[in-house]
Write a protein that holds these residues in place. Structure first.
Motif, PDB file in Angstrom:
ATOM      1  N   PHE A 173      48.603  48.628  38.169  1.00  0.00           N
ATOM      2  CA  PHE A 173      49.865  47.954  38.827  1.00  0.00           C
ATOM      3  C   PHE A 173      49.534  47.468  40.199  1.00  0.00           C
ATOM      4  O   PHE A 173      50.150  46.534  40.826  1.00  0.00           O
ATOM      5  N   ALA A 174      48.760  48.341  41.065  1.00  0.00           N
ATOM      6  CA  ALA A 174      48.422  48.188  42.410  1.00  0.00           C
ATOM      7  C   ALA A 174      47.681  46.578  42.542  1.00  0.00           C
ATOM      8  O   ALA A 174      47.937  45.869  43.509  1.00  0.00           O
ATOM      9  N   VAL A 175      46.733  46.399  41.419  1.00  0.00           N
ATOM     10  CA  VAL A 175      45.963  45.099  41.688  1.00  0.00           C
ATOM     11  C   VAL A 175      46.948  44.059  41.167  1.00  0.00           C
ATOM     12  O   VAL A 175      47.070  42.851  41.772  1.00  0.00           O
ATOM     13  N   GLY A 176      47.829  44.175  40.180  1.00  0.00           N
ATOM     14  CA  GLY A 176      48.735  43.144  39.900  1.00  0.00           C
ATOM     15  C   GLY A 176      49.827  42.700  40.855  1.00  0.00           C
ATOM     16  O   GLY A 176      50.161  41.482  40.829  1.00  0.00           O
ATOM     17  N   SER A 177      50.347  43.592  41.792  1.00  0.00           N
ATOM     18  CA  SER A 177      51.263  43.445  42.774  1.00  0.00           C
ATOM     19  C   SER A 177      50.931  43.356  44.214  1.00  0.00           C
ATOM     20  O   SER A 177      51.464  42.991  45.002  1.00  0.00           O
ATOM     21  N   ALA A 178      49.366  43.292  44.188  1.00  0.00           N
ATOM     22  CA  ALA A 178      48.771  43.140  45.560  1.00  0.00           C
ATOM     23  C   ALA A 178      49.018  41.482  46.015  1.00  0.00           C
ATOM     24  O   ALA A 178      48.677  40.666  45.066  1.00  0.00           O
ATOM     25  N   PRO A 179      49.214  41.272  47.329  1.00  0.00           N
ATOM     26  CA  PRO A 179      49.189  39.835  47.584  1.00  0.00           C
ATOM     27  C   PRO A 179      47.947  39.156  47.683  1.00  0.00           C
ATOM     28  O   PRO A 179      46.776  39.784  47.908  1.00  0.00           O
ATOM     29  N   ARG A 180      47.834  38.098  47.214  1.00  0.00           N
ATOM     30  CA  ARG A 180      46.549  37.149  47.092  1.00  0.00           C
ATOM     31  C   ARG A 180      46.594  35.946  48.006  1.00  0.00           C
ATOM     32  O   ARG A 180      47.651  35.353  48.037  1.00  0.00           O
ATOM     33  N   ALA A 181      45.420  35.813  48.516  1.00  0.00           N
ATOM     34  CA  ALA A 181      45.383  34.666  49.351  1.00  0.00           C
ATOM     35  C   ALA A 181      44.932  33.452  48.371  1.00  0.00           C
ATOM     36  O   ALA A 181      44.267  33.851  47.197  1.00  0.00           O
ATOM     37  N   ARG A 182      45.101  32.160  48.785  1.00  0.00           N
ATOM     38  CA  ARG A 182      44.973  31.074  47.672  1.00  0.00           C
ATOM     39  C   ARG A 182      43.337  31.034  47.582  1.00  0.00           C
ATOM     40  O   ARG A 182      42.516  31.174  48.535  1.00  0.00           O
ATOM     41  N   ARG A 183      42.970  30.656  46.330  1.00  0.00           N
ATOM     42  CA  ARG A 183      41.655  30.604  46.008  1.00  0.00           C
ATOM     43  C   ARG A 183      41.443  29.225  45.245  1.00  0.00           C
ATOM     44  O   ARG A 183      42.235  28.839  44.404  1.00  0.00           O
ATOM     45  N   PRO A 184      40.287  28.452  45.330  1.00  0.00           N
ATOM     46  CA  PRO A 184      40.038  27.272  44.818  1.00  0.00           C
ATOM     47  C   PRO A 184      39.780  27.915  43.176  1.00  0.00           C
ATOM     48  O   PRO A 184      39.447  28.957  42.899  1.00  0.00           O
ATOM     49  N   PRO A 185      39.760  26.888  42.151  1.00  0.00           N
ATOM     50  CA  PRO A 185      39.820  27.318  40.646  1.00  0.00           C
ATOM     51  C   PRO A 185      38.356  27.773  40.513  1.00  0.00           C
ATOM     52  O   PRO A 185      38.168  28.779  39.609  1.00  0.00           O
ATOM     53  N   PHE A 186      37.369  27.138  41.156  1.00  0.00           N
ATOM     54  CA  PHE A 186      36.003  27.754  40.624  1.00  0.00           C
ATOM     55  C   PHE A 186      35.672  29.197  41.092  1.00  0.00           C
ATOM     56  O   PHE A 186      34.805  29.766  40.453  1.00  0.00           O
ATOM     57  N   LEU A 187      36.357  29.486  41.948  1.00  0.00           N
ATOM     58  CA  LEU A 187      35.987  31.151  42.395  1.00  0.00           C
ATOM     59  C   LEU A 187      36.597  31.948  41.338  1.00  0.00           C
ATOM     60  O   LEU A 187      36.014  33.014  40.769  1.00  0.00           O
ATOM     61  N   VAL A 188      37.894  31.584  40.821  1.00  0.00           N
ATOM     62  CA  VAL A 188      38.689  32.276  39.584  1.00  0.00           C
ATOM     63  C   VAL A 188      37.614  32.044  38.378  1.00  0.00           C
ATOM     64  O   VAL A 188      37.599  33.002  37.463  1.00  0.00           O
ATOM     65  N   ALA A 189      37.147  31.062  38.106  1.00  0.00           N
ATOM     66  CA  ALA A 189      36.326  30.826  37.283  1.00  0.00           C
ATOM     67  C   ALA A 189      34.866  31.477  37.070  1.00  0.00           C
ATOM     68  O   ALA A 189      34.425  32.157  36.109  1.00  0.00           O
ATOM     69  N   GLN A 190      34.437  31.916  38.468  1.00  0.00           N
ATOM     70  CA  GLN A 190      33.369  32.699  38.640  1.00  0.00           C
ATOM     71  C   GLN A 190      33.593  34.027  38.143  1.00  0.00           C
ATOM     72  O   GLN A 190      32.672  34.832  37.547  1.00  0.00           O
ATOM     73  N   LYS A 191      34.826  34.559  38.718  1.00  0.00           N
ATOM     74  CA  LYS A 191      35.401  35.973  38.149  1.00  0.00           C
ATOM     75  C   LYS A 191      35.392  36.172  36.640  1.00  0.00           C
ATOM     76  O   LYS A 191      34.875  37.016  36.041  1.00  0.00           O
ATOM     77  N   ILE A 192      36.090  35.113  35.780  1.00  0.00           N
ATOM     78  CA  ILE A 192      36.097  35.177  34.579  1.00  0.00           C
ATOM     79  C   ILE A 192      34.728  35.113  34.005  1.00  0.00           C
ATOM     80  O   ILE A 192      34.438  35.759  32.778  1.00  0.00           O
ATOM     81  N   LEU A 193      33.718  34.328  34.474  1.00  0.00           N
ATOM     82  CA  LEU A 193      32.378  34.373  33.863  1.00  0.00           C
ATOM     83  C   LEU A 193      31.716  35.591  34.040  1.00  0.00           C
ATOM     84  O   LEU A 193      31.128  36.081  33.022  1.00  0.00           O
ATOM     85  N   VAL A 194      31.920  36.346  35.299  1.00  0.00           N
ATOM     86  CA  VAL A 194      31.316  37.778  35.430  1.00  0.00           C
ATOM     87  C   VAL A 194      31.904  38.709  34.261  1.00  0.00           C
ATOM     88  O   VAL A 194      31.053  39.489  33.596  1.00  0.00           O
ATOM     89  N   MET A 195      33.127  38.643  34.212  1.00  0.00           N
ATOM     90  CA  MET A 195      33.727  39.549  32.901  1.00  0.00           C
ATOM     91  C   MET A 195      33.305  39.133  31.567  1.00  0.00           C
ATOM     92  O   MET A 195      33.270  40.274  30.964  1.00  0.00           O
ATOM     93  N   ALA A 196      33.081  37.863  31.344  1.00  0.00           N
ATOM     94  CA  ALA A 196      32.859  37.597  30.077  1.00  0.00           C
ATOM     95  C   ALA A 196      31.369  38.071  29.859  1.00  0.00           C
ATOM     96  O   ALA A 196      30.912  38.469  28.747  1.00  0.00           O
TER      97      ALA A 196
END
Length: 675
Positions: free
Chosen positions: A335-358
């Protein structure tokens, strides 16, 4: 992919298709197999200022990557390998991904400080500013759609993995429940695990003795002294391991017999608690993923939603298999992670995170889960059945000698059994089937017949001649041809009154007429009439049997056909892995599963009036519904569509506890007679 996950993934895929068709320029739609609903103003301006060929050439690799991850109607969910290769291809063609520091997000952090590091935020802001300035709107939409499609694939694979991991956990917990159900289970398990516990204890004693040695080259006496000291320290464990060597008196025997049970009970209880905690955390993770509001709509800030869902999945992947984590702490961290404020990020950084998880997160979570199950789960086949193997080896000589001495009887028994099976198949299956086919084809050689076909006709013609000759002989003026035909017609209808009238007159003087009259002749004619009447009756019965011959053939073949059907069905189920578990056991599984669901819906509601389930209970309900989906063979085929529909209503958490409880009652009412 499991049935529980399938509907949700296809709903998200439909939302993504709609989002892509309404936000992408119409130039991209044919490349993705989409029909563009409208063309945005930015796309129109972009097409007005640039050539379409240049636009397609710059985004062709991105469109190929997006098309690889899109789930088309009726298609299957892409694999993890497909997700990894597609994201790597996308990152290699991204304009700013190579400039970014490809740091791998830590998979074991939850606090907001880890995500809001000042230096990382500054770097992300710089990258985001550079990305916003240099990228076109169409390219941005394609990249964010790639990230959203990758998040959906990861979401589905994570749901499917958690659900498939929970079912064996429940089976292992049920196994430990059976072990703890009585002293017999503890005795059997203590025998099964005795070698492993002995090896473990010997290793602990040897390690302790080696650590106690102070000299570099200890002598044999030093080893003996040290081992004796270590054995003295572990005397309680040694008492639990061996009973007979310490049973010198009835009281000592009682104490030593009770101590192994306490040790085994403590071991089994500890393993069971570890599995329960792991199952509860996975159930909570499954409930949070299913309850996560992942809505891909144009009127909402859907890229931020994708970022938040990716962060939540990262927290779940890294924390679901923590060995010392409680369910409440795990939910609080997510819940803490889901409700934490987030700075804007470009899509390739989110894609890198998905790639690391996969590439690392899901395999690591599966490995950690397997390690916990291997340590605390049901013992291996070797551990469970080594006593049986030892017994077979110990008595193999006796068994072999008995089989060798009776080899002739065994060979004869096998020959008789094979002959019996072949005769049963030939005489009670093949032959009745041939008779049924011959009856259907109206084969005269196969029809039932009691009397010959010409017998009745010959006897009837003989009776006609007898009666006509008798009538002619007993008429003074003779009979005309017309009168003879009348007599013949009467005989065919059973009328022999011409004979009976003379017979009545002859009976007035029977002795005289028996010698000189027609009494004997009339009696013989009546005997022929009786014979004809009997043949007529038998012919009627014969016709009745012939009309029901098909029924008799089916009834004759029915018992053997049922026996063969049951035998072949059992063999087929045995080959498919379901024959060992009988239909009654599968029905008992359905009943127990429905009872568990009803209990959770009754006592586990949260909120005002118990309207909603906790995340853990939601995950457990989904797991139990998955068991019901796999047990659909207890329901008739014509009702399995309705069964799947009702289970879909049961797993829909948006309905609330009361409607889910009503669904359970409806299932009991409609399908209860099949359980």
């Amino acid at each position: 992919m499991s049935t529980v996950v399938d509907a949700r993934i296809h709903a998200l895929s439909a939302d993504l298709h709609l989002l892509a068709s309404t936000t992408l320029p119409s130039l991209y739609a044919p490349r993705l197999g989409l029909s563009s609903k409208r063309t945005s103003s930015t796309a129109v301006n972009e097409q007005a200022t640039s050539e379409p060929d240049d636009l397609l050439e710059g985004t062709e690799p991105l469109l190929a990557a997006l098309n690889q991850l899109l789930i088309h109607p009726g298609g299957s969910l892409p694999s993890i390998k497909t997700l990894e290769s597609t994201l790597r291809r996308y990152l290699s063609h991204s304009q700013h991904a190579n400039l970014a520091n490809p740091r791998k997000e830590e998979l074991h952090t939850y606090s907001g400080s880890d995500h809001d590091d000042d230096d990382d935020d500054d770097d992300d802001d710089d990258l985001c500013d550079a990305y916003e300035e240099s990228s076109s709107d169409g390219r941005k939409q394609v990249e964010w759609l790639i990230v959203a499609a990758g998040a959906i694939v990861l979401y589905g694979r994570l749901l499917d993995a958690l659900l498939n991991q929970m079912l064996p956990l429940s089976q292992d917990i049920f196994y430990w429940d059976n072990v703890l159900s009585g002293p017999s289970g503890l005795v059997v398990y203590s025998i099964q695990s005795a070698p492993a516990r002995f090896v473990k204890l010997a290793g602990e004693v040897f390690t302790d003795a080696r650590n106690r040695l102070t000299t570099q080259r200890p002598s044999l006496s030093d080893w003996i002294t040290t081992l004796r000291t270590s054995l003295y320290r572990h005397r309680k464990s040694m008492r639990r391991l061996s009973v007979l060597t310490r049973a010198m008196a009835p009281r000592a025997l009682f104490r030593s017999a009770m101590s192994p049970f306490s040790a085994v009970y403590e071991e089994v209880h500890t393993k069971q608690q570890q599995l329960r905690q792991l199952r509860d955390r996975q159930a909570a993770a499954l409930g949070m993923l299913v309850g996560e509001p992942l809505h891909l709509r144009q009127d909402k800030d859907w890229p931020r939603t994708v970022e938040r869902v990716v962060d939540v999945m990262q927290a779940i992947v890294s924390g679901v298999c923590e060995t010392d984590g409680q369910v409440d702490n795990f939910e609080a961290k997510v819940f803490a992670v889901g409700s934490a404020p987030r700075a804007r990020r470009p899509p390739f950084l989110v894609a890198q995170k998905i790639l690391v998880m996969a590439s690392e997160g899901l395999p690591g979570q599966s490995a950690t889960h397997a390690a916990v199950v291997r340590r605390a789960g049901k013992p291996s086949v070797l551990t469970r059945y080594w006593p049986v193997g030892v017994g077979i080896v110990a008595f193999s000589g006796t068994i072999g000698r008995i089989l060798f001495n009776r080899r002739a009887s065994i060979a004869q028994w096998l020959a008789d059994a094979s002959t019996t099976v072949l005769d049963f198949w030939t005489n009670w299956v093949v032959e009745p089937a041939k008779n049924i086919i011959a009856t259907i084809r109206h084969d005269d050689t196969a029809q039932v017949a009691i009397v010959g076909r010409k017998s009745l006709q010959a006897d009837m013609e003989s009776l006609e001649r007898m009666v006509v000759d008798f009538a002619v002989d007993n008429t003074d003026s003779g009979l005309s041809p017309a009168e003879i035909e009348i007599v013949r017609a009467g005989v065919r209808e059973g009328d022999v009154s011409a004979v009976l009238r003379v017979y009545e007159q002859e009976l007035k003087q029977p002795l005289k007429n028996a010698v000189r009259g027609e009494l004997i002749r009339t009696l013989l004619i009546q005997m022929q009439k009786t014979k004809v009447d009997v043949e007529v009756a038998i012919t009627g019965i014969d016709r009745l049997l012939k009309s029901q011959e098909l029924v008799f053939g089916v009834v004759a073949a029915l018992p053997s056909s049922i026996a063969c059907y049951l035998a072949f069905g059992w063999a087929r189920q045995l080959y498919s892995g379901k024959g060992i578990k009988s239909q009654a056991d599968r029905r008992a599984t359905v009943v127990r599963t429905l009872g568990n669901i009803e209990r959770m819906l009754t006592v586990s509601g949260t909120g005002e009036g118990g309207e909603w389930l906790s995340y853990r209970d939601e995950g457990l309900v989904l797991c139990q519904v998955h068991v019901l989906h796999n047990s659909a063979d207890v329901i008739p085929r014509e009702l399995r569509g309705d069964w799947a529909r009702d289970l879909g209503d049961l797993e829909d958490i948006k309905l609330g506890v009361h409607r889910q409880r009503d669904t359970v009652e409806r299932i009991w009412t409609v399908y209860g007679r099949f359980f």
